[in-house]
Design an enzyme around this catalytic site. Structure first.
Site, mmCIF file in Angstrom:
data_model
loop_
_atom_site.group_PDB
_atom_site.id
_atom_site.type_symbol
_atom_site.label_atom_id
_atom_site.label_comp_id
_atom_site.label_asym_id
_atom_site.label_seq_id
_atom_site.Cartn_x
_atom_site.Cartn_y
_atom_site.Cartn_z
ATOM 1 N N HIS A 214 0.852 -1.194 0.000
ATOM 2 C CA HIS A 214 0.000 0.000 0.000
ATOM 3 C C HIS A 214 0.882 1.237 0.000
ATOM 4 O O HIS A 214 1.946 1.235 0.602
ATOM 5 C CB HIS A 214 -0.904 0.019 1.246
ATOM 6 N N ASP B 53 -8.060 -5.002 -0.359
ATOM 7 C CA ASP B 53 -8.544 -5.847 -1.471
ATOM 8 C C ASP B 53 -8.220 -7.324 -1.301
ATOM 9 O O ASP B 53 -8.679 -8.142 -2.102
ATOM 10 C CB ASP B 53 -7.915 -5.339 -2.787
#
Ligand code: SDX
Length: 430
Positions: A306, A363
């Site tokens: 991320h 996700d």
């Protein structure tokens, strides 16, 4: 604005840059006059160190794994609220009381239908059209049905937001039914936001769909966890497009397009495709971990890493728990969950991932839950868009209402092309 400042020395001259401090202790150098005073700009590809705005909507701390919407922790909101309640919080800045929530829910019912002329648009997409492409097109088309929707719209924010929040749910379900060649199931006034979506997706004249409370609760939680994430790629896109004075629907349509990318919201679909590939490969984890670590291989572990979180994405923690609970409640035994958990365990003990602070993100597990609900893989990013919509609307509105500091977004660059040269007529070119 704090009185503190930083000193910048270039060659033999010193300049002062005001320091801006956020309410949670985040700090920034205010460089809004940098070019005028020093002749220099900053260079920061991917905006990794650059704040595009100040905002009162969401605070996240990537080192500590903190995510708050309007000051409330994501964990408490996901546990205690409905998605419509959190959408209201993001839009208005306060949690609604019962009356306010009921009124907002009433607006969702009022705006659930889409104009019948819009339904004909679905007939003209090619059969294999991608759901995110359809959604972006249809949301942009909505601006033709509501031409009054402009940045200075005098319509109340909640009406504008309710209309889009309600219609995106109907557009998503209708596009799925059209892709299946099934009759459309219209929204019902007696169902909740999530219950209505599930019913429009899965009800069939031949086999009525039973709205399962566990599924509704989990869908609320998933949409809440996706509702906002400060200046991510798609939200920044909505702000940038809106900064040119573009209406809300068209700005949101641009955000949907940005979210589609497999590095962004498209990752939830890519995760399932990756887990299915590993499953087909007899769970050859070593092969995929090796590929992910190979700098010459484009393959990346989808759902991992991320830009901001350098620890566990707090949303992934909640989704991972919800995953196991939902599959158990639905009596679904999905081998992909076991594969995902093994992959996470292997990656998180591998120095390549540890040294780069790569953890599962929002996700990584969400697609496994959507699968268990019966949502097709190619609609997972549509689910992300539905969840992110209140965040996009809130940021667009915050920007539009900032009449003091609002400017059209227009970054600068460092030019590395050819120096000025004389024109060469075509008959002299070699
Ligand atoms: C979302 O910004 C947001 O808030 C987004 C989001 C939201 O709510 O809006 O949180 C939603 O988009 C989540 C992210 C979904 N994307 C993916 O899961 C795709 C896989 N992840 C990566 O592509 C990557 O981690 C990004 C795109 C998410 C972040 O990329 P960065 O910040 O530009 O970091 P990077 O690519 O420069 O990576 C740093 C290093 C590199 O290795 P080195 O050059 O140092 O050797 O880490 C490696 C990368 O190769 N790396 C990975 C990896 N992610 C980063 N290696 C293998 N697998 C991965 N997933």
């Amino acid at each position: 604005m704090s009185e503190k400042h930083a000193t910048l020395t270039i060659e033999d001259k010193s300049y002062t840059l005001p320091i801006v401090e956020g309410t949670e202790g985040d700090k920034a150098l205010d460089i809004r006059t940098l070019r005028k005073t020093t002749g220099y700009i900053t260079l920061d590809s991917g905006y990794m160190n650059t704040g595009s705005c100040s905002s009162e909507i969401t605070f996240l701390d990537g080192e500590l794994g903190i995510l708050n919407y309007r000051g409330y922790g994501i964990e408490e909101l996901a546990e205690n609220c409905s998605f419509v309640e959190v959408a209201y919080l993001l839009l208005i800045g306060e949690l609604p009381n019962r009356e306010q929530l009921n009124d907002f829910r009433g607006l969702m019912s009022r705006f659930a239908l889409i104009h019948e002329d819009l339904i004909h648009f679905f007939d003209h997409f090619p059969p294999k059209a991608k759901p995110m492409s359809i959604l972006s097109t249809m949301v942009n088309t909505l601006s033709n049905f509501y031409p009054e929707m402009r940045e200075d719209s005098d319509e109340e924010l909640l009406i504008i937001a309710a209309r889009l929040l309600s219609k995106i749910r109907t557009l998503a379900a209708f596009s799925y039914k059209k892709s299946e060649g099934h009759p459309l199931i219209y929204p019902r006034y007696d169902l909740s936001y999530c219950g209505n979506f599930l019913n429009m997706m899965f009800d069939k004249p031949v086999k009525p769909y039973v709205v399962h409370p566990e599924v509704v609760a989990t869908l609320n939680k998933l949409l809440i966890l996706h509702a906002d994430h400060e200046q991510n790629c798609s939200t920044s896109t909505v702000r940038l497009v809106g900064s040119a004075g573009v209406n809300l629907y068209t700005s949101i349509s641009a955000g949907i397009s940005a979210l589609w990318g497999p590095l962004h919201g498209g990752a939830n679909q890519a995760v399932i495709e990756m887990l299915e590939a590993i499953h087909r490969d007899n769970n050859d984890f070593e092969k995929y971990i090796k590929k992910a670590k190979d700098p010459n291989d484009k393959f990346r572990l989808s759902g991992f890493g991320h830009r901001v979180y350098k620890t566990f994405d707090p949303r992934a923690t909640i989704i991972k728990q919800a995953c196991a609970q939902t599959l158990k409640a639905l009596n679904v035994d999905d081998p992909l969950l076991e594969i995902a958990m093994q992959l996470e365990e292997i990656a998180r003990s591998d120095d390549y991932f540890i040294s780069r602070n790569l953890y599962p993100n929002v996700d990584f597990y969400s697609g496994i839950i959507y699968r268990a609900m019966g949502i097709p893989t190619n609609m997972f990013t549509v689910m992300f868009a539905m969840g992110r919509l209140p965040g996009w609307i809130s940021h667009w509105t915050e920007m539009m209402q900032d009449t003091k500091d609002r400017k059209i977004g227009r970054p600068r660059q460092v030019y590395l092309g050819p120096k000025k040269r004389d024109f060469v007529p075509i008959h002299e070119r070699k």
